[in-house]
Design an enzyme around this catalytic site. Structure first.
Site, PDB file in Angstrom:
ATOM      1  N   GLY A   8       4.537  -4.978  89.292  1.00 40.11           N
ATOM      2  CA  GLY A   8       3.938  -5.565  90.495  1.00 40.11           C
ATOM      3  C   GLY A   8       4.224  -4.704  91.713  1.00 40.11           C
ATOM      4  O   GLY A   8       5.397  -4.482  92.039  1.00 40.11           O
ATOM      5  N   GLY A  10       3.414  -5.227  95.035  1.00 40.74           N
ATOM      6  CA  GLY A  10       3.123  -5.937  96.274  1.00 40.74           C
ATOM      7  C   GLY A  10       4.235  -5.662  97.259  1.00 40.74           C
ATOM      8  O   GLY A  10       4.909  -4.623  97.210  1.00 40.74           O
ATOM      9  N   GLY A  12       7.215  -6.909  97.577  1.00 38.87           N
ATOM     10  CA  GLY A  12       8.551  -6.719  96.999  1.00 38.87           C
ATOM     11  C   GLY A  12       8.615  -5.517  96.070  1.00 38.87           C
ATOM     12  O   GLY A  12       9.530  -4.697  96.157  1.00 38.87           O
ATOM     13  N   CYS A 159       4.387 -22.341 100.715  1.00 39.13           N
ATOM     14  CA  CYS A 159       4.074 -21.339 101.725  1.00 39.13           C
ATOM     15  C   CYS A 159       3.363 -22.064 102.877  1.00 39.13           C
ATOM     16  O   CYS A 159       2.160 -22.287 102.807  1.00 39.13           O
ATOM     17  CB  CYS A 159       3.156 -20.322 101.045  1.00 39.13           C
ATOM     18  SG  CYS A 159       3.016 -18.773 101.891  1.00 39.13           S
ATOM     19  N   CYS A 353      10.925 -15.966 109.701  1.00 40.56           N
ATOM     20  CA  CYS A 353       9.465 -15.987 109.701  1.00 40.56           C
ATOM     21  C   CYS A 353       8.910 -15.800 111.101  1.00 40.56           C
ATOM     22  O   CYS A 353       9.440 -16.351 112.070  1.00 40.56           O
ATOM     23  CB  CYS A 353       8.969 -17.307 109.115  1.00 40.56           C
ATOM     24  SG  CYS A 353       7.199 -17.295 108.861  1.00 40.56           S
TER      25      CYS A 353
HETATM   26  C1  LIG Z   1      -1.375 -15.664 103.272  1.00 34.38           C
HETATM   27  C2  LIG Z   1       0.081 -15.340 103.259  1.00 34.38           C
HETATM   28  C3  LIG Z   1       0.691 -14.881 104.416  1.00 34.38           C
HETATM   29  C4  LIG Z   1       2.061 -14.578 104.437  1.00 34.38           C
HETATM   30  N1  LIG Z   1       2.619 -14.177 105.606  1.00 34.38           N
HETATM   31  C5  LIG Z   1       3.932 -13.864 105.632  1.00 34.38           C
HETATM   32  C6  LIG Z   1       4.541 -13.409 106.839  1.00 34.38           C
HETATM   33  O1  LIG Z   1       3.887 -13.302 107.879  1.00 34.38           O
HETATM   34  N2  LIG Z   1       5.850 -13.099 106.832  1.00 34.38           N
HETATM   35  C7  LIG Z   1       6.591 -13.208 105.698  1.00 34.38           C
HETATM   36  O2  LIG Z   1       7.781 -12.912 105.740  1.00 34.38           O
HETATM   37  N3  LIG Z   1       6.053 -13.650 104.546  1.00 34.38           N
HETATM   38  C8  LIG Z   1       4.736 -13.983 104.475  1.00 34.38           C
HETATM   39  N4  LIG Z   1       4.189 -14.420 103.303  1.00 34.38           N
HETATM   40  C9  LIG Z   1       5.071 -14.636 102.135  1.00 34.38           C
HETATM   41  C10 LIG Z   1       5.395 -13.364 101.326  1.00 34.38           C
HETATM   42  O3  LIG Z   1       6.045 -12.422 102.174  1.00 34.38           O
HETATM   43  C11 LIG Z   1       4.157 -12.727 100.715  1.00 34.38           C
HETATM   44  O4  LIG Z   1       3.545 -13.631  99.851  1.00 34.38           O
HETATM   45  C12 LIG Z   1       4.467 -11.448  99.925  1.00 34.38           C
HETATM   46  O5  LIG Z   1       3.258 -10.768  99.677  1.00 34.38           O
HETATM   47  C13 LIG Z   1       5.184 -11.728  98.618  1.00 34.38           C
HETATM   48  O6  LIG Z   1       5.543 -10.510  98.021  1.00 34.38           O
HETATM   49  P1  LIG Z   1       5.645 -10.349  96.435  1.00 34.38           P
HETATM   50  O7  LIG Z   1       5.959  -8.915  96.193  1.00 34.38           O
HETATM   51  O8  LIG Z   1       6.517 -11.375  95.870  1.00 34.38           O
HETATM   52  O9  LIG Z   1       4.174 -10.674  95.890  1.00 34.38           O
HETATM   53  P2  LIG Z   1       2.810  -9.934  96.191  1.00 34.38           P
HETATM   54  O10 LIG Z   1       2.857  -9.225  97.490  1.00 34.38           O
HETATM   55  O11 LIG Z   1       1.765 -10.971  95.983  1.00 34.38           O
HETATM   56  O12 LIG Z   1       2.707  -8.825  95.068  1.00 34.38           O
HETATM   57  C14 LIG Z   1       2.556  -9.110  93.701  1.00 34.38           C
HETATM   58  C15 LIG Z   1       1.954  -7.881  93.026  1.00 34.38           C
HETATM   59  O13 LIG Z   1       2.025  -8.050  91.623  1.00 34.38           O
HETATM   60  C16 LIG Z   1       0.822  -7.590  91.058  1.00 34.38           C
HETATM   61  N5  LIG Z   1       0.619  -8.220  89.759  1.00 34.38           N
HETATM   62  C17 LIG Z   1       0.422  -9.532  89.479  1.00 34.38           C
HETATM   63  N6  LIG Z   1       0.233  -9.691  88.168  1.00 34.38           N
HETATM   64  C18 LIG Z   1       0.329  -8.472  87.598  1.00 34.38           C
HETATM   65  C19 LIG Z   1       0.203  -7.987  86.271  1.00 34.38           C
HETATM   66  N7  LIG Z   1      -0.063  -8.804  85.246  1.00 34.38           N
HETATM   67  N8  LIG Z   1       0.327  -6.667  86.066  1.00 34.38           N
HETATM   68  C20 LIG Z   1       0.593  -5.818  87.072  1.00 34.38           C
HETATM   69  N9  LIG Z   1       0.701  -6.224  88.358  1.00 34.38           N
HETATM   70  C21 LIG Z   1       0.572  -7.533  88.614  1.00 34.38           C
HETATM   71  C22 LIG Z   1      -0.243  -7.958  92.072  1.00 34.38           C
HETATM   72  O14 LIG Z   1      -1.402  -7.161  91.879  1.00 34.38           O
HETATM   73  C23 LIG Z   1       0.495  -7.658  93.389  1.00 34.38           C
HETATM   74  O15 LIG Z   1       0.293  -6.321  93.772  1.00 34.38           O
HETATM   75  C24 LIG Z   1       2.832 -14.738 103.259  1.00 34.38           C
HETATM   76  C25 LIG Z   1       2.213 -15.212 102.093  1.00 34.38           C
HETATM   77  C26 LIG Z   1       0.864 -15.504 102.089  1.00 34.38           C
HETATM   78  C27 LIG Z   1       0.225 -16.016 100.814  1.00 34.38           C
END
Ligand SMILES: Cc1cc2nc3c(=O)[nH]c(=O)nc-3n(C[C@H](O)[C@H](O)[C@H](O)COP(=O)(O)OP(=O)(O)OC[C@H]3O[C@@H](n4cnc5c(N)ncnc54)[C@H](O)[C@@H]3O)c2cc1C
Length: 429
Positions: A8, A10, A12, A159, A353
């Site tokens: 992933g 994203g 993180g 969220c 936040c």
């Molecule tokens: C609309 C929205 C706004 C937000 N705003 C804020 C903010 O202003 N401040 C804050 O601190 N937090 C915010 N958040 C909360 C959080 O920071 C975000 O959701 C953040 O993107 C989470 O990071 P992550 O790496 O966990 O997931 P994501 O950023 O969603 O990344 C997950 C990754 O995994 C990949 N993936 C999934 N399945 C697979 C697979 N089977 N194979 C390979 N890759 C895969 C996806 O393609 C993606 O690239 C927000 C959340 C949302 C939904």
């Protein structure tokens, strides 16, 4: 030589790969597996949905930074994790073996749990860039033909900040378009009170957000459990403290956006000992899974228990700084394992936040997440809007650069005292 895979790319996972590159030796192989080769900055999606950002401005091609940093990017995506064999099957039929794995797959959006929910049905979404771009088209139609709007967060959501953000951003965009006077707005939320945010409130988020909603002429319904979404209305039960139904609301809506509940993605769901019943990854205080000790996890896909009982289920949010502290702790712990030592770093998991309202906003810091807290602070003002833009620019810059925390950012964070919020704690030997 070890192979460390990050699943992933994203918010993180990408900085996880960069920090692992800094921590591991030159001979260790770092693999970053994602669906596609572009990084998308999710926190900017509310701006995309009203046309304040375009796709190009919030996405980064990961290939150049990964090549420069000697990280192997695999954009095929994962079909299924096979942890007993230390292997990930990819969507193109190939498979990758690893010595250590960090799962950072974010959320799967559980729209199917409520009738009529989600893009393609009767509601819009800001959780993914493609959803936000589709919501922008619906926003244009709303401006051309104004009607009632419902914004909020459904039962089981974790969220809430982005739901409030989007309500106020939409309000501002509709005022700019001079049609706000023809758009009655309602905020429908599973939270027991406005400003609960899945954290039982932070500082005076209840007072601040109620006052902002009043000032912006947005009505609200709390303790709400949506029965179904229809083409022109939202049908939601408002529950009493004891869980009984107080009222069933039928709220007319020409444009609905509600945050859904999250669950783990299918590639890692239903793995005994690794995931909980909703597919979130179970980790200990070192971000390490107990059964598969070479597997770690960071971000929204990590299992965190809810704050306490509420009439309608609400989850605990996982915000950017909290995720960054998980990442730093994980990189440190994997480096320790590579050196033959035991993991000893814990992320501070502070909830920080910045919720932008288009021309102002609210900020909060909860440290630790569960009350009583050492830091329980919230504030509002125009500075939050500026700070959110700064956060976006910084984050996209460091993703392009291939560094988790550029030197000057560290300096700025130290000066503001924020470095401690994403810091880790080291246990005694
Ligand atoms: C609309 C929205 C706004 C937000 N705003 C804020 C903010 O202003 N401040 C804050 O601190 N937090 C915010 N958040 C909360 C959080 O920071 C975000 O959701 C953040 O993107 C989470 O990071 P992550 O790496 O966990 O997931 P994501 O950023 O969603 O990344 C997950 C990754 O995994 C990949 N993936 C999934 N399945 C697979 C697979 N089977 N194979 C390979 N890759 C895969 C996806 O393609 C993606 O690239 C927000 C959340 C949302 C939904």
């Amino acid at each position: 030589m070890a192979t460390i895979a990050v699943l992933g790319a994203g918010l993180g996972g990408t900085i996880m790969a960069y920090e692992l590159r800094d921590q591991a030796s030159k001979d260790d192989r770092i693999i970053l597996i994602n669906k596609g080769s572009r990084f998308s900055f999710v926190p900017s999606n509310p701006w995309v949905a009203v046309g304040w950002r375009q796709r190009e401005t919030i996405e980064v091609d990961l290939e150049p930074a990964c090549t420069r940093r000697n990280i192997t990017l695999m954009p095929q995506g994962a079909e299924r994790l096979v942890p007993e064999e230390n292997r990930i099957e990819l969507l193109d039929g190939t498979s990758v073996s690893y010595d250590y794995l960090v799962i950072a797959t974010g959320p799967e959006l559980a729209f199917d749990e409520i009738e009529g929910f989600g893009p393609g049905n009767h509601t819009h979404s800001i959780c993914h860039i493609d959803h936000a771009l589709a919501a922008k088209q619906a926003f244009d139609r709303l401006v051309a033909e104004p009607g009632p709007v419902v914004i909020g967060a459904a039962q089981g959501a974790s969220c809430f900040g982005p739901a409030y953000e989007f309500a106020f951003i939409l309000d501002k965009a509709l005022r700019d378009a001079k049609v706000r006077d023809r758009v009655p707005m309602t905020f429908i939320t599973s939270e027991p009170y406005i400003g609960h945010l899945g954290l039982d409130g932070v500082g005076d988020t209840k007072g601040l957000l109620e006052s902002e909603l009043r000032n912006h002429h947005i009505k609200w319904i709390t303790n709400a459990k949506v029965q179904r979404f229809e083409i022109d209305k939202v049908v939601a039960e408002e529950l009493n403290e004891d869980g009984s139904v107080k009222t069933v609301h039928e709220v007319p809506s020409a444009f609905t956006m509600m945050l859904p509940a999250f669950r783990g993605v299918s590639a890692v769901r239903d793995i005994e000992g690794l995931t909980n019943p909703r597919g979130f990854i179970m980790v200990d205080r070192h971000q390490q899974n107990a059964k598969y000790q070479n597997v770690f996890s960071v971000g929204v896909c990590v299992a965190i228990p809810p704050m306490g009982k509420t009439p309608v289920p609400v989850g605990v949010p996982k915000t950017g700084f909290m995720i960054e502290s998980m990442v730093t702790a994980t990189a440190h712990n994997i480096a320790r394992l590579l050196d033959g030592e035991r993991p000893n770093a814990q992320g501070t998991w502070n909830a920080v936040c910045l919720a932008d309202f288009g021309d102002g906003g609210i900020a909060f810091v909860a440290q630790p997440q569960i009350p009583p807290r050492n830091v329980n602070w919230s504030s509002s003002g125009k500075w939050v809007h500026a700070a959110k833009i700064g956060f976006e620019k910084y984050f996209l810059y460091k993703i392009k650069l291939g560094k988790s925390e550029p030197f000057y950012e560290r300096l700025a964070l130290q000066a503001l005292g924020i470095d401690k919020l994403k810091s880790i704690e080291l246990e005694d030997a």
